[in-house]
Write a protein that holds these residues in place. Structure first.
Motif, PDB file in Angstrom:
ATOM      1  N   SER A 273      67.447  64.650  47.124  1.00  0.00           N
ATOM      2  CA  SER A 273      68.568  64.523  47.776  1.00  0.00           C
ATOM      3  C   SER A 273      68.739  66.191  48.191  1.00  0.00           C
ATOM      4  N   GLN A 306      64.949  62.644  54.454  1.00  0.00           N
ATOM      5  CA  GLN A 306      66.173  62.536  54.974  1.00  0.00           C
ATOM      6  C   GLN A 306      66.416  63.714  55.709  1.00  0.00           C
ATOM      7  N   ARG A 369      62.837  62.686  63.948  1.00  0.00           N
ATOM      8  CA  ARG A 369      63.488  62.992  62.543  1.00  0.00           C
ATOM      9  C   ARG A 369      63.737  64.502  62.237  1.00  0.00           C
TER      10      ARG A 369
END
Length: 497
Positions: A273, A306, A369
């Motif tokens: 994360s 991410q 991305r």
């Protein structure tokens, strides 16, 4: 005397501000109060300290006890104040001499038996204690870490009774000294990688100038092997750098690294994360980018991370630090790391070959991305192609090519030229400095003008090419970059979008 003051240190990021434990015994019903913004673990020290004092055969005062942790506005967390509180109570009740307490700082958690236990974030406290010209009394389990600070006198104890005996001058605590010798690099060698001479050269440039690196190619081409060998090419940490890195690991609760002189190599999984990457929590802790300080942060399968996780790296890549803000406090952690990333050309990795199963839309989504600003901050962008069968079959089983020691010597010489010239690695030069160090001739200006149009270089990308050319010139021991240096620098800018 019913009042005593004992010195200790709090934990605030990689800093350790001084804390004064003020103990006052007064008449009234027996009570035990701690003030000065203590959190839960500090409040619970009342029970640990009471039991430790009683089980160490001291008398626990049956009076009103007020503990003030000053400065009052500084948040106090953890069990690190136990020893200082216990010493303050014993001094205020006259069971140990108080006048000499100003010579020492006390850090440690107390067991119910009075035994001293280790705490986290000792090294920043040791650095602060040395700056204050005090002696540090600490648990034996923390003594090796604290003694990395050569100018500090570290007194190691296993029990509250030993600290009392030292203060009574009945039995002195031993001074703890730690000698951690620098060992030779025993990790994987760059010569073990078959072929990939262009990528190996880029790896040497990344090490010499502190540049960020992107390896771009199909699976199995050797991208991860190349990245894992970068730390073996980098010069060893200096004493100050080793202490900075060790202090970050201490704050993170990871203790001493196996080899404190070797630059750290961090390789988080792509499921990490944003908080794991940059740090966070109610009481902010360092993340992967800070644990990679003065070392390498390797992001394998870069597009699988991410996008918000990658975007939070943009500012640290430029500034070399991260500021974590919370409602109650702020913590600033250094994050001067080298980013090494690896990615495939498409989701399946075999773009351009008959085995590729990706549609054009899938390839576009995969590459999108990564944002343009993120890629623009990566100095070296290198295509890693699949090695040929001839290279694979002809390669002998032994290590070939330049050894790590030979490359490291060239890297070290180039770094020394940079430090003597501008006091920093080439990757840290600003636009004004790099313009002065890379004066362009007419032919070089013409080359760069064509490159800006062909590669669609931004202003940032243009200056990054100049930095790479400056590093190439340093490896060649050239006073100023030549035309061929700029040509080689441009060969490390590939189109990944």
């Amino acid at each position: 005397m019913s009042l005593a003051t004992v010195q200790t240190r709090a934990k605030l990021g990689i800093d350790a501000p001084a804390v004064f434990v003020e103990v006052h015994l007064s008449n009234g019903l027996p009570a035990f109060h701690i003030v000065g913004l203590p959190e839960t673990a500090v409040k619970e020290s009342k029970d640990r300290v009471r039991s430790a004092i009683i089980n160490s055969h001291f008398e626990f005062p049956a009076r009103r006890i007020t503990i003030n942790l000053a400065p009052a506005e500084l948040p106090k967390e953890g069990s690190r104040f136990d020893l200082a509180i216990a010493i303050g109570i014993l001094a205020a009740s006259g069971q140990i001499p108080e006048p000499q307490l100003h010579q020492y700082e006390f850090i440690g958690e107390l067991a119910l038996s009075g035994k001293l236990r280790a705490v986290e974030a000792v090294l920043p406290s040791a650095l602060g204690c040395a700056d204050a010209n005090k002696q540090l009394i600490i648990s034996t389990a923390n003594a090796t870490e604290a003694s990395l600070v050569e100018s500090l006198t570290v007194l190691a104890a296993d029990h509250l009774l030993e600290v009392s005996a030292h203060l009574h001058q009945r039995q002195r605590l031993p001074e703890h000294s730690s000698i951690i010798k620098q060992s030779e690099y025993q990790g994987p060698q760059l010569g073990e990688v078959i072929g990939q001479q262009h990528a190996k050269r880029a790896l040497e440039l990344a090490a010499a100038g502190g540049h960020h690196l992107l390896l771009y190619g199909p699976p199995g081409a050797g991208k991860t092997m190349l990245a894992s060998r970068l730390t073996g090419l980098l010069p060893p940490l200096t004493s100050d750098e080793a202490l900075q890195v060790a202090a970050i690991y201490s704050v993170a609760g990871k203790g001493l690294r196996e080899n404190i002189w070797r630059r750290p190599f961090r390789s988080p999984h792509h499921s990490a994360s944003a908080a794991a990457m940059v740090g966070g929590g109610t009481n902010p802790r360092p993340g992967e980018i800070s644990l990679a300080h003065h070392g390498v942060l390797f992001l394998d399968e870069l597009p699988e991370f991410q996008r918000p996780v990658l975007e939070v790296l943009r500012e640290p890549l430029e500034s070399g630090e991260i500021l974590l803000s919370r409602a109650a406090s702020q913590a600033r952690y250094p994050a001067n790391f080298q980013l090494v990333a690896a990615m495939n050309p498409c989701p399946c990795g075999y773009l351009g070959s008959p085995s590729c199963i990706c549609s054009p839309d899938q390839v576009t989504r995969y590459r999108n991305r990564l944002s343009g600003p993120m890629l623009d901050r990566i100095d070296l962008q290198v295509q890693v192609n699949q090695i040929s069968n001839n290279e694979l079959f002809a390669q002998p089983p032994t290590v070939t090519g330049n050894s790590n020691q030979q490359i490291q010597q060239r890297v070290y010489s180039a770094r020394q030229r940079q430090l003597s010239r501008q006091g920093a690695a080439n990757s840290l030069l600003n636009s004004q400095q790099i313009t002065q160090l890379c004066p362009l001739t007419a032919s070089q200006k013409n080359l760069m003008d064509q490159a800006i149009q062909q590669f669609s270089l931004s202003t940032r990308g243009y200056y990054r090419v100049l930095r790479i050319a400056r590093t190439i010139a340093d490896l060649a021991d050239a006073k100023t970059p030549k035309l061929e240096h700029y040509q080689e620098a441009l060969s490390y800018r590939v189109k990944t979008n």
